[in-house]
Enzyme design. Structure first.
Site, mmCIF file in Angstrom:
data_model
loop_
_atom_site.group_PDB
_atom_site.id
_atom_site.type_symbol
_atom_site.label_atom_id
_atom_site.label_comp_id
_atom_site.label_asym_id
_atom_site.label_seq_id
_atom_site.Cartn_x
_atom_site.Cartn_y
_atom_site.Cartn_z
ATOM 1 N N GLY A 1 -1.359 1.042 -4.946
ATOM 2 C CA GLY A 1 -2.645 0.444 -4.613
ATOM 3 C C GLY A 1 -3.770 1.163 -5.313
ATOM 4 C CG ASN B 1 3.414 -0.423 2.690
ATOM 5 O OD1 ASN B 1 2.788 -1.384 2.269
ATOM 6 N ND2 ASN B 1 4.603 -0.094 2.231
ATOM 7 N N GLY B 2 2.035 -2.728 4.861
ATOM 8 C CA GLY B 2 2.646 -3.958 5.334
ATOM 9 C C GLY B 2 1.621 -5.018 5.591
ATOM 10 C CE1 TYR C 1 5.231 -4.495 -11.342
ATOM 11 C CE2 TYR C 1 4.523 -4.597 -9.066
ATOM 12 C CZ TYR C 1 4.225 -4.448 -10.402
ATOM 13 O OH TYR C 1 2.935 -4.250 -10.781
ATOM 14 C CB CYS D 1 -0.861 0.035 1.251
ATOM 15 S SG CYS D 1 -1.949 -1.396 1.392
HETATM 16 P P1 AMP Z 1 3.089 -12.975 -14.497
HETATM 17 O O1 AMP Z 1 2.242 -13.079 -15.685
HETATM 18 O O2 AMP Z 1 2.361 -13.551 -13.309
HETATM 19 O O3 AMP Z 1 4.423 -13.587 -14.642
HETATM 20 O O4 AMP Z 1 3.266 -11.422 -14.164
HETATM 21 C C1 AMP Z 1 4.508 -10.833 -14.220
HETATM 22 C C2 AMP Z 1 4.359 -9.333 -14.297
HETATM 23 O O5 AMP Z 1 3.644 -8.829 -13.151
HETATM 24 C C3 AMP Z 1 5.697 -8.660 -14.312
HETATM 25 O O6 AMP Z 1 5.763 -7.968 -15.520
HETATM 26 C C4 AMP Z 1 5.721 -7.704 -13.136
HETATM 27 O O7 AMP Z 1 6.000 -6.407 -13.609
HETATM 28 C C5 AMP Z 1 4.336 -7.743 -12.546
HETATM 29 N N1 AMP Z 1 4.344 -8.006 -11.100
HETATM 30 C C6 AMP Z 1 5.229 -8.664 -10.387
HETATM 31 N N2 AMP Z 1 4.867 -8.740 -9.086
HETATM 32 C C7 AMP Z 1 3.721 -8.097 -8.968
HETATM 33 C C8 AMP Z 1 2.846 -7.804 -7.870
HETATM 34 N N3 AMP Z 1 3.107 -8.226 -6.658
HETATM 35 N N4 AMP Z 1 1.737 -7.093 -8.111
HETATM 36 C C9 AMP Z 1 1.458 -6.678 -9.347
HETATM 37 N N5 AMP Z 1 2.242 -6.923 -10.422
HETATM 38 C C10 AMP Z 1 3.368 -7.630 -10.248
#
Ligand code: AMP
Length: 492
Positions: free
Chosen positions: A30, A102-103, A259, A2
């Site tokens: 978020g 946040n957490g 990320y 968050c």
């Molecule tokens: P996937 O299709 O599940 O492999 O999604 C990977 C993509 O999701 C990557 O391009 C990341 O930028 C993004 N991503 C990674 N972790 C998260 C997260 N916790 N929440 C939202 N997006 C994420």
């Protein structure tokens, strides 16, 4: 994960407009709900589902008066995700306290059961409500013992009680009516939190936030990254006290750099942008050292991998091109509740420029691979756009373990890397060559920005959790809850 902001301004000003600006700046943290609470001689609260721009109307802003307040954007991890679960939370008796965090509190259920007598209920399923209760109870005991008064020592005492009882990861900002504002970070410092100040003709302003970009947009100078087990208190007369309150073992979340955070933020004094560039450079060196094939062009998967992809291209001395165009009005696809809707929204979000793909050996760069669905679809998009060969580089190691600290990624078995070798993942994605950034190189690249940082939380890459409270049962309980939420889109 968050985002939050707290502002304590000079007497007579309204902080709501700055809180609003700050929340817009951390909207990426978020998009599920937003909220804000300010204080005049009463609390003024607005929170609801939706984006910041949807939740606050002009009418709400007019009512959000007061020189102190906190705001929040929510990305649901734990809880039923109802409107009542949106933050901030506040208590009015015997002391008025409003709080955001946040957490993720990992011993939420145990705390709840031990603190609440049968029949007593919380107002929400949000873990912050329990944390606030612990804090508030400690303050209330002091308040009663001292015959109705409180000072900063009591606030630090209450923070200490939170450290003793509340497990997991949490960065918190709260204000106590007519007493002051407090910001603190869990003893492992997993979630970021920074602090800033400014002075203008009206007086001194103090702000704390999850990311420094919030301070930038409001004209604050970043003066402090609150350390693990540390608290900062600004009293009613604007005296600042910064103190170590709890044990300290700093393991900030590495995934913030990979990320989550904006590139223009500094976390623990480390530039996210420069860290991502270092990730890219290291990945370029690894690509060459491993004898990987030479591509014609490097193309980032927007947005988080851009800075790394640029640095990687320059390390490889290969052209960098924006071959994937993103529709910037579509939210992050990851938070879609099920596979079908995620797949559709990826198409909605990204489109390939055949000019950059046709007849070329293309190296796609992304920040992480979670389930592999996004990457697989993008690889197919690259082939449909005419790529001859598709290579893939990732600016982090394989994700293999769920995060109990607030990053909602996937259950263990949903990770594409669970039980697969890199070659097997490459064939699942349909790529001709795949390289993940080496874990040590990733940590070195982040630590370079601040030599005082000795280690990072790498739990999602290793399954080794820095806080001792994360047991297999606890992980299972968190996974079960997330699983239930995902399979029931109605509550997502
Ligand atoms: P996937 O299709 O599940 O492999 O999604 C990977 C993509 O999701 C990557 O391009 C990341 O930028 C993004 N991503 C990674 N972790 C998260 C997260 N916790 N929440 C939202 N997006 C994420």
């Amino acid at each position: 994960m968050c985002g939050f902001i707290g502002i304590f301004g000079p007497d007579g000003v309204d902080v709501a407009p700055e809180i609003y600006e700050g929340l817009l700046a951390v909207q990426h943290r978020g998009q599920d709900a937003a909220g804000m609470i300010t204080y005049t001689d009463r609390f003024n609260l607005r929170k609801s589902h939706g984006l910041v721009s949807e939740v606050f109307t002009e009418e709400h802003m007019v009512q959000l008066r007061g020189h102190v307040g906190v705001g929040h954007v929510r990305y649901p991890t734990v809880g039923e995700n109802r409107s009542e679960d949106a933050q901030p939370f506040h208590h009015t008796f015997p002391i008025g306290t409003a709080m955001v965090h946040n957490g993720n509190v990992t011993n939420f259920a145990e705390l709840h059961d031990s603190m609440f007598a049968k029949g007593t209920r919380l107002n929400s399923t949000c873990d912050l409500e329990v944390l606030l209760y612990v804090f508030q109870q400690a303050l209330a005991e002091r308040y009663q013992a001292k015959g109705g008064s409180l000072d900063e020592e009591d606030v630090f005492h209450a923070v200490g009680c939170v450290y003793e009882k509340v497990k997991g990861a949490y960065s918190v900002c709260a204000f106590i009516a007519d007493l002051g504002m407090v910001a603190f970070r869990d003893p492992y410092g997993i979630k970021p939190i920074c602090f800033g100040e400014k002075t203008d003709e009206r007086g001194r302003w103090f702000a704390c936030a999850s990311e420094s970009v919030v301070l930038d947009v409001n004209g604050y100078r970043r003066t402090l990254d609150i350390g693990p087990g540390e608290a900062v208190f600004i009293s009613h007369d604007r005296t600042l006290t910064h103190r170590k309150v709890g044990p300290q073992r700093h393991t900030p979340c590495i995934f913030e750099y990979v990320y989550f955070s904006r590139p223009d933020s500094f976390l623990d004094d480390v530039s996210v942008y420069k860290t991502r560039r270092r990730f890219g450079k290291a990945l370029g060196k690894q690509w060459k050292a491993g004898g990987a094939p030479t591509p014609d062009v490097v193309i980032p998967i927007p947005d988080s991998s851009r800075d790394a992809a640029m640095a990687m291209a320059s390390e490889l001395k290969i052209r960098y091109r924006e071959g994937l165009v993103k529709n910037r009005y579509i939210g992050r696809t990851f938070i879609m509740p099920n596979h079908q809707s995620r797949s559709t929204s990826i198409r909605r979000k990204l489109n390939a420029l055949p000019l950059e793909f046709k007849g070329k050996d293309v190296l796609l760069v992304d920040d992480s691979i979670v389930r592999g669905n996004t990457s697989r679809r993008i690889v197919q998009m690259a082939r449909d756009a005419g790529a001859r060969r598709v290579y893939f580089a990732v600016t982090s190691p394989p994700l293999v373990a769920p995060c109990p600290y607030g990053v909602d990624m996937a259950s263990k078995t949903e990770f594409v890397a669970d039980g697969r070798t890199v070659d097997e993942i490459a064939s699942f994605l349909g790529v001709d060559h795949l390289v993940y950034l080496d874990r040590e190189a990733m940590n070195i690249a982040a630590a370079k920005g601040n030599p005082r940082l000795e280690s990072f939380c790498n739990a999602c890459f290793t399954g080794e959790y820095p806080t001792p409270d994360v047991t297999l049962e606890r992980l299972k309980a968190i996974e079960d809850e997330r699983g239930a939420r995902r399979s029931n889109p109605a509550v997502c």
